[in-house]
Each structure stands twice: as C-alpha cells, then as structure tokens.
Enzyme design. Structure first.
Site, PDB file in Angstrom:
ATOM      1  N   HIS A   1       8.168  49.833  93.499  1.00 26.07           N
ATOM      2  CA  HIS A   1       8.193  48.415  93.879  1.00 26.07           C
ATOM      3  C   HIS A   1       9.496  47.786  93.388  1.00 26.07           C
ATOM      4  CE1 HIS A   1       6.344  44.625  95.051  1.00 26.07           C
ATOM      5  NE2 HIS A   1       6.912  44.109  93.976  1.00 26.07           N
TER       6      HIS A   1
ATOM      7  N   GLY B   1      -5.978  48.019  94.260  1.00 23.79           N
ATOM      8  CA  GLY B   1      -5.353  46.695  94.395  1.00 23.79           C
ATOM      9  C   GLY B   1      -3.967  46.810  95.012  1.00 23.79           C
TER      10      GLY B   1
ATOM     11  N   ASP C   1      -3.673  52.115  92.819  1.00 23.96           N
ATOM     12  CA  ASP C   1      -5.130  51.953  92.727  1.00 23.96           C
ATOM     13  C   ASP C   1      -5.584  51.113  93.926  1.00 23.96           C
ATOM     14  OD1 ASP C   1      -4.522  49.345  92.143  1.00 23.96           O
ATOM     15  OD2 ASP C   1      -5.234  49.403  90.075  1.00 23.96           O
TER      16      ASP C   1
ATOM     17  N   VAL D   1      -0.464  49.528 103.674  1.00 19.40           N
ATOM     18  CA  VAL D   1      -1.307  49.526 102.476  1.00 19.40           C
ATOM     19  C   VAL D   1      -2.408  50.566 102.674  1.00 19.40           C
ATOM     20  CG1 VAL D   1      -2.879  48.130 101.062  1.00 19.40           C
ATOM     21  CG2 VAL D   1      -0.815  47.096 102.044  1.00 19.40           C
ATOM     22  N   LEU D   2      -2.603  51.414 101.663  1.00 21.51           N
ATOM     23  CA  LEU D   2      -3.620  52.462 101.761  1.00 21.51           C
ATOM     24  C   LEU D   2      -4.946  51.962 101.191  1.00 21.51           C
ATOM     25  CD1 LEU D   2      -1.436  55.503 100.683  1.00 21.51           C
ATOM     26  CD2 LEU D   2      -2.128  54.858 102.996  1.00 21.51           C
TER      27      LEU D   2
ATOM     28  N   GLU E   1      16.453  52.067  91.422  1.00 22.39           N
ATOM     29  CA  GLU E   1      15.285  52.734  92.021  1.00 22.39           C
ATOM     30  C   GLU E   1      15.530  54.235  92.164  1.00 22.39           C
ATOM     31  OE1 GLU E   1      12.870  49.786  94.874  1.00 22.39           O
ATOM     32  OE2 GLU E   1      14.735  50.508  95.719  1.00 22.39           O
TER      33      GLU E   1
HETATM   34  C1  GRF Z   1      12.846  50.051  98.198  1.00 20.60           C
HETATM   35  O1  GRF Z   1      13.459  48.862  97.774  1.00 20.60           O
HETATM   36  C2  GRF Z   1      11.432  50.122  97.658  1.00 20.60           C
HETATM   37  O2  GRF Z   1      11.274  49.571  96.404  1.00 20.60           O
HETATM   38  C3  GRF Z   1      10.697  49.301  98.661  1.00 20.60           C
HETATM   39  O3  GRF Z   1      11.295  49.643  99.887  1.00 20.60           O
HETATM   40  C4  GRF Z   1      12.654  50.047  99.683  1.00 20.60           C
HETATM   41  C5  GRF Z   1      12.830  51.398 100.297  1.00 20.60           C
HETATM   42  O4  GRF Z   1      14.143  51.836 100.343  1.00 20.60           O
HETATM   43  N1  GRF Z   1       9.274  49.485  98.535  1.00 20.60           N
HETATM   44  P1  GRF Z   1      14.504  53.259 100.959  1.00 20.60           P
HETATM   45  O5  GRF Z   1      13.809  53.386 102.305  1.00 20.60           O
HETATM   46  O6  GRF Z   1      14.052  54.309  99.998  1.00 20.60           O
HETATM   47  O7  GRF Z   1      16.001  53.259 101.133  1.00 20.60           O
END
Ligand code: GRF
Length: 201
Positions: free
Chosen positions: A111, A150, A148, A94-95, A181
């Site tokens: 996320h 949070g 941000d 966490v930054l 993603e």
């Molecule tokens: C992803 O599910 C992302 O949402 C989470 O960590 C995972 C990373 O996957 N924060 P990768 O390292 O990009 O394969």
C-alpha cells in the site's frame, strides 16, 4: 526439511514495476495474474517466461458478488498451481470469501502510504497521495501488510518512510514512494519466504 520452492503468485493491475523489482531480485515467481487485460505487468511476466494469467471482474455482477466471484476464480488458480504465497503488488480488485481464510498469513499487499493512515475505501493510486498532501503530513511512505477480510487492515509487516517536501505534487510524492516500494516488496517477500519455510520444517 522441505526444500521444494514455495510457489508465488503475484497479482497485478497495471505497470508492474513492483513485480519487476521482485524479478530483478531473483525471486522465483510461479505465475502472474492481472484483473486487467492490457496491464503492462503481463508483458513483464511474459518477457521473464512466467505464465501470465488474466481474470477480469464479471461485468454482470456488482459489489460483493463481483468480488466474491473474481476471488473464487483466483483461488482456483492458487489451488491448481499449489501457490504458497500470494503477493498483491498494485492489484486494484478487492478479494473476499474463501481465499482470505485459505491464504490467511500467506497473502500480502503493498500500500502506498503509512497505514493505518490513508487506507480503506477509495484509498488507492493518486487518491492516497492527494489525501496525504491535503492533510499536510510531513511524511508518507509505503506499507506491506498481511491481507485479512478488511480493507488495508491486516497485520503490518514492514514500512518505509519518505519525507513530504514543500512543492510536492501527487506525482512527485508517488515517485518518491515508488522507489521505496521496490525495496519494501522484495524485503517483505523474502521475510515471508523465510517464515513460511520455517513453518514447513
Ligand atoms: C503501487 O504504488 C502500489 O503501492 C499500489 O499500486 C502501485 C503499483 O505500481 N497498490 P506498479 O504496478 O507495481 O508499478
């Protein structure tokens, strides 16, 4: 109009499949930084000829102090490399501190759930998918948001949804979300680059 490319720093902790999605989409990345020395993402960066940096959280510090100290080191890399956009793609630290202010509107996080649900303390990796299944949700997905001060609270840029299917395990749900993603992170980075370039003109 300023045509200089905007330098992107990608922060990673693990496999780096999202980093790979960015590379495969032809997005130019200035450097990759991991908070874990063995992260496979670093191999991906090296294979692509991109500087692969490691900054490990200090062992002698705890909690807020530890976050601040690591964030300070990352901020120094950002300044040295004149980074214009920071992308947290599977980054587990966490930054906090100055980097949040200095990169306000120029730092995004991916996320693996539909925020604002299933975000915050402890909501990372498999925990997220387990919580979604336990809550009996009919859908989940992924969110890209601005960072941000949070935890998972910054302005949402985009989301992609997937159904939760009967018989889903945390693993099967994670895999379905991962595919989304890879699309979302590319879309969000392109969106940010457009927006930030417009700011420069
Ligand atoms: C992803 O599910 C992302 O949402 C989470 O960590 C995972 C990373 O996957 N924060 P990768 O390292 O990009 O394969």
């Amino acid at each position: 109009m300023n045509n200089a490319p905007l330098n992107i720093l990608v922060l990673v902790s693990g496999n780096g499949s999202n980093l790979q999605a960015l590379l495969d989409a032809g997005i130019k990345i200035a450097a990759v930084l991991s908070d874990r020395p063995g992260a496979y993402a670093l191999e991906r960066a090296r294979a692509a000829g991109i500087p692969a940096l490691t900054e490990i959280p200090a062992k002698g510090l705890a909690g807020d102090e530890r976050r601040l100290e690591l964030s300070g080191r990352i901020l120094r890399h950002c300044r040295e490399r004149q980074i214009g956009l920071v992308v947290l793609a599977g980054f587990l630290s966490v930054l906090s501190g100055d980097i949040i202010e200095e990169y306000s509107g120029r730092m995004i996080n991916l996320h693996p759930a539909l925020l604002p649900k299933f975000g915050g303390q402890g909501m990372y990796g498999e925990n997220v998918h387990r919580a979604v299944l336990a809550a009996g949700e009919s859908e989940s997905g992924c969110t890209v948001h601005l960072v941000d001060s949070g935890l998972d609270t910054g302005r949402i840029l985009l989301q992609r949804k997937v159904p939760v299917l009967g018989g889903d395990t945390p693993e099967s749900l994670a895999e379905r979300i991962h595919r989304e993603e890879h699309i979302a992170i590319v879309e969000a980075v392109k969106m940010m680059l457009e927006g930030l370039k417009m700011e420069e003109t």
